[in-house]
Scaffold this active site. Sequence first.
Site, PDB file in Angstrom:
ATOM      1  N   HIS A  55      58.298 -28.762 -26.584  1.00  8.16           N
ATOM      2  CA  HIS A  55      59.344 -29.934 -25.428  1.00  8.16           C
ATOM      3  C   HIS A  55      60.304 -29.185 -24.669  1.00  8.16           C
ATOM      4  O   HIS A  55      60.992 -28.608 -25.154  1.00  8.16           O
ATOM      5  CB  HIS A  55      59.940 -31.307 -26.607  1.00  8.16           C
ATOM      6  CG  HIS A  55      59.231 -32.035 -27.336  1.00  8.16           C
ATOM      7  ND1 HIS A  55      59.445 -32.628 -28.771  1.00  8.16           N
ATOM      8  CD2 HIS A  55      57.764 -32.541 -27.432  1.00  8.16           C
ATOM      9  CE1 HIS A  55      58.661 -33.074 -28.723  1.00  8.16           C
ATOM     10  NE2 HIS A  55      57.393 -32.875 -27.909  1.00  8.16           N
ATOM     11  N   LYS A  64      69.954 -26.405 -27.126  1.00  4.70           N
ATOM     12  CA  LYS A  64      70.485 -27.060 -28.476  1.00  4.70           C
ATOM     13  C   LYS A  64      70.486 -26.185 -29.145  1.00  4.70           C
ATOM     14  O   LYS A  64      70.434 -24.410 -29.477  1.00  4.70           O
ATOM     15  CB  LYS A  64      69.053 -27.545 -28.810  1.00  4.70           C
ATOM     16  CG  LYS A  64      67.782 -28.169 -27.826  1.00  4.70           C
ATOM     17  CD  LYS A  64      67.114 -28.914 -27.742  1.00  4.70           C
ATOM     18  CE  LYS A  64      66.313 -29.981 -27.103  1.00  4.70           C
ATOM     19  NZ  LYS A  64      65.044 -30.261 -27.222  1.00  4.70           N
ATOM     20  N   TYR A 124      69.780 -31.767 -34.610  1.00  5.65           N
ATOM     21  CA  TYR A 124      70.066 -30.903 -33.284  1.00  5.65           C
ATOM     22  C   TYR A 124      70.849 -31.145 -32.497  1.00  5.65           C
ATOM     23  O   TYR A 124      71.034 -32.128 -32.403  1.00  5.65           O
ATOM     24  CB  TYR A 124      68.758 -30.611 -33.125  1.00  5.65           C
ATOM     25  CG  TYR A 124      68.175 -31.589 -32.392  1.00  5.65           C
ATOM     26  CD1 TYR A 124      68.295 -31.658 -31.112  1.00  5.65           C
ATOM     27  CD2 TYR A 124      67.457 -31.658 -33.258  1.00  5.65           C
ATOM     28  CE1 TYR A 124      66.859 -32.558 -30.509  1.00  5.65           C
ATOM     29  CE2 TYR A 124      66.143 -32.749 -32.809  1.00  5.65           C
ATOM     30  CZ  TYR A 124      66.165 -33.554 -31.105  1.00  5.65           C
ATOM     31  OH  TYR A 124      65.265 -33.859 -31.086  1.00  5.65           O
ATOM     32  N   ASP A 167      52.317 -35.250 -28.298  1.00  2.00           N
ATOM     33  CA  ASP A 167      52.235 -33.752 -27.970  1.00  2.00           C
ATOM     34  C   ASP A 167      50.101 -33.206 -27.907  1.00  2.00           C
ATOM     35  O   ASP A 167      49.750 -32.204 -27.664  1.00  2.00           O
ATOM     36  CB  ASP A 167      52.635 -33.508 -29.301  1.00  2.00           C
ATOM     37  CG  ASP A 167      54.449 -33.503 -29.067  1.00  2.00           C
ATOM     38  OD1 ASP A 167      54.536 -33.954 -27.776  1.00  2.00           O
ATOM     39  OD2 ASP A 167      55.089 -33.877 -29.912  1.00  2.00           O
TER      40      ASP A 167
END
Length: 184
Positions: A55, A64, A124, A167
């Site tokens: 992603h 991140k 995250y 996905d």
Amino acid sequence: MIKGLVIIEPKIYSDERGFFYEFFNKQQLLKYRIDEEFVQGNHSKSSFGVLRGLHFQKQQAQSKLIRVLKGEILDVVVDLRKDSKTFGKYFKIVLSESNRKMLFIPKGFAHGFLTLQDDTEIEYLCTDFYAPDFDSGIIWNDKELNIDWDLEKYGLKKESLIISEKDRNQGTLKEFVEKGGEIN
């Protein structure tokens, strides 16, 4: 290792009561040359064999800081920075509750992970907010990227992976490039 990625191994204080460590400390991140403002925190829980990703956001790109609270993941990132010498290359690392390593991923990377234990939880921090209009991805099994997810090593088969419909239908890196291939 790809330039810009940082593996952080926090100092752990352990005794008979358990352990303590700082997973976020702005001053410590600056020592790694990470000068980012995190604005959103995410927490996910996944079963064994879940594959999420790869992603990224085409606009409102996010850096991140990834860590595992419970369980273990194979974390994978792909360099999508147009002018990078490592464009289209991937990096992978095992992050777990036992090794307590964290991975900083700067803007310009696609990110995904494979859970290696049941009930794995990750957390995250992100430097920009989730923007569904700019949500995008690269298919996890892109033939040109040829990512080795170590499935056999972890007792998994391609058919047994748990992957979302979204996905399963992501495009390839080549398609991303053909459409202009930039992350802003």
